[in-house]
Motif scaffolding. Structure first.
Motif, PDB file in Angstrom:
ATOM      1  N   ALA A   1       0.971  -1.215   0.028  1.00  0.00           N
ATOM      2  CA  ALA A   1      -0.152   0.062  -0.052  1.00  0.00           C
ATOM      3  C   ALA A   1       1.068   1.249  -0.108  1.00  0.00           C
ATOM      4  O   ALA A   1       0.578   2.372  -0.884  1.00  0.00           O
ATOM      5  N   VAL A   2       2.007   1.136   0.783  1.00  0.00           N
ATOM      6  CA  VAL A   2       2.896   2.476   0.833  1.00  0.00           C
ATOM      7  C   VAL A   2       3.483   2.512  -0.490  1.00  0.00           C
ATOM      8  O   VAL A   2       3.522   3.698  -0.893  1.00  0.00           O
ATOM      9  N   ILE A   3       3.961   1.220  -1.044  1.00  0.00           N
ATOM     10  CA  ILE A   3       4.747   1.263  -2.280  1.00  0.00           C
ATOM     11  C   ILE A   3       3.500   2.109  -3.315  1.00  0.00           C
ATOM     12  O   ILE A   3       4.188   2.797  -4.414  1.00  0.00           O
ATOM     13  N   ASP A   4       2.529   1.548  -3.298  1.00  0.00           N
ATOM     14  CA  ASP A   4       1.426   1.984  -4.381  1.00  0.00           C
ATOM     15  C   ASP A   4       1.162   3.454  -4.197  1.00  0.00           C
ATOM     16  O   ASP A   4       0.954   4.241  -5.135  1.00  0.00           O
ATOM     17  N   ALA A   5       1.292   4.081  -2.959  1.00  0.00           N
ATOM     18  CA  ALA A   5       0.804   5.398  -2.724  1.00  0.00           C
ATOM     19  C   ALA A   5       2.088   6.180  -3.355  1.00  0.00           C
ATOM     20  O   ALA A   5       1.894   7.086  -4.150  1.00  0.00           O
ATOM     21  N   ILE A   6       3.336   5.799  -3.343  1.00  0.00           N
ATOM     22  CA  ILE A   6       4.484   6.358  -3.716  1.00  0.00           C
ATOM     23  C   ILE A   6       4.385   6.547  -5.043  1.00  0.00           C
ATOM     24  O   ILE A   6       4.541   7.450  -5.671  1.00  0.00           O
ATOM     25  N   LYS A   7       4.147   5.407  -5.921  1.00  0.00           N
ATOM     26  CA  LYS A   7       3.901   5.313  -7.313  1.00  0.00           C
ATOM     27  C   LYS A   7       2.823   6.220  -7.867  1.00  0.00           C
ATOM     28  O   LYS A   7       2.952   6.618  -9.002  1.00  0.00           O
TER      29      LYS A   7
END
Length: 258
Positions: free
Chosen positions: A128-134
């Motif tokens: 979820a954190v990765i997807d937010a950054i992307k």
């Protein structure tokens, strides 16, 4: 000359409540993890810290957190994926706006406290954190705990990563941080800490809390801005590094060659 990044968690004061000495720390570190208002930091204070980082030539990162001001972001939260994605996007966006107003940019993201510890091994919240950054800026680098699964997960998802070790924290024999609830988890002796960090930079190893030697592959070292004696610890690390011909240089500069 060997080089390594030195970072600190800053911008964590709130209104009349003061946390750490951002001005002094920014004269020592090469990267600043700046609070985004969810665990600490108010807009005026964050803006001051960002401007001070710019004045000192320090690279700026977003220190995103669970929404937990009362617990200083150190209480684990079982939030939904959609909530976490939105919260992280919101925080990065806020800091990006403040940085832009100060003539700078946000270069990386370092989760704070309980979120940092949770995503180190929790693939669901980590993704979820990765997807937010992307979603907001895929050029941002994710800073995470050295040797933790989150780093490989982020790489597979297309993000650049930097691995981090903690100067002022003890490690288990498994390479995890000793819980703050346990005796000896936080280190205070500036000379001993500096010697540990020279060993880390030179050999990629640290002594665990049981005396065993563990391998830590880290490109950045964190000194917590809220730790007692934080500035003295950071200064001692810098002095020892200079004596050992180890340069303090942000990973963002090293990676991008600028």
């Amino acid at each position: 000359m060997a080089s390594i990044d030195l970072n600190s968690d800053l911008g964590e004061s709130y209104g009349a409540w003061s946390m750490g000495d951002d001005g002094a720390m920014l004269s020592v570190v090469s990267s600043a993890n700046i609070a985004c208002g969810f665990h600490a930091g108010d807009p005026a204070g964050i803006y001051r810290t960002v401007k001070a980082a710019v004045a000192n030539g320090v690279v700026i990162g977003a220190h995103v957190s669970y929404p937990d001001r009362v617990g200083f972001g150190r209480r684990d939260m079982d939030v939904t994926t959609d909530e976490l994605i939105a919260d992280v996007i919101y925080q990065i966006g806020a800091l990006k706006g403040i940085a832009s107003a100060a003539g700078a940019s946000v270069r990386y993201v370092k989760p704070h406290g309980a979120l940092y510890n949770r995503i180190a091994n929790d693939a669901k919240q980590g993704q979820a954190v990765i997807d937010a950054i992307k979603a907001i800026d895929s050029s941002l680098v994710l800073m995470g705990l050295a040797n933790a699964p989150i780093l490989d997960l982020a790489r597979r998802s297309g993000l650049s990563v930097v691995s981090e070790a903690f100067a002022d924290r003890a490690y288990t024999p498994q390479g995890q941080l000793v819980s703050r609830r346990e005796e000896g988890a936080v280190l205070h002796d500036a000379d001993a800490i500096a010697a540990r960090m020279v060993q880390l930079a030179r050999e990629g190893t640290l002594e665990a809390i049981d005396g065993s030697i563990i391998k830590i592959d880290a490109q950045s070292i964190c000194v917590h801005g809220d730790s007692p004696g934080a500035v003295a610890i950071a200064k001692q690390i810098r002095q020892r590094f200079e004596a050992e011909a180890i340069a303090i240089r942000s990973f963002a500069v090293t990676q991008q060659g600028v």
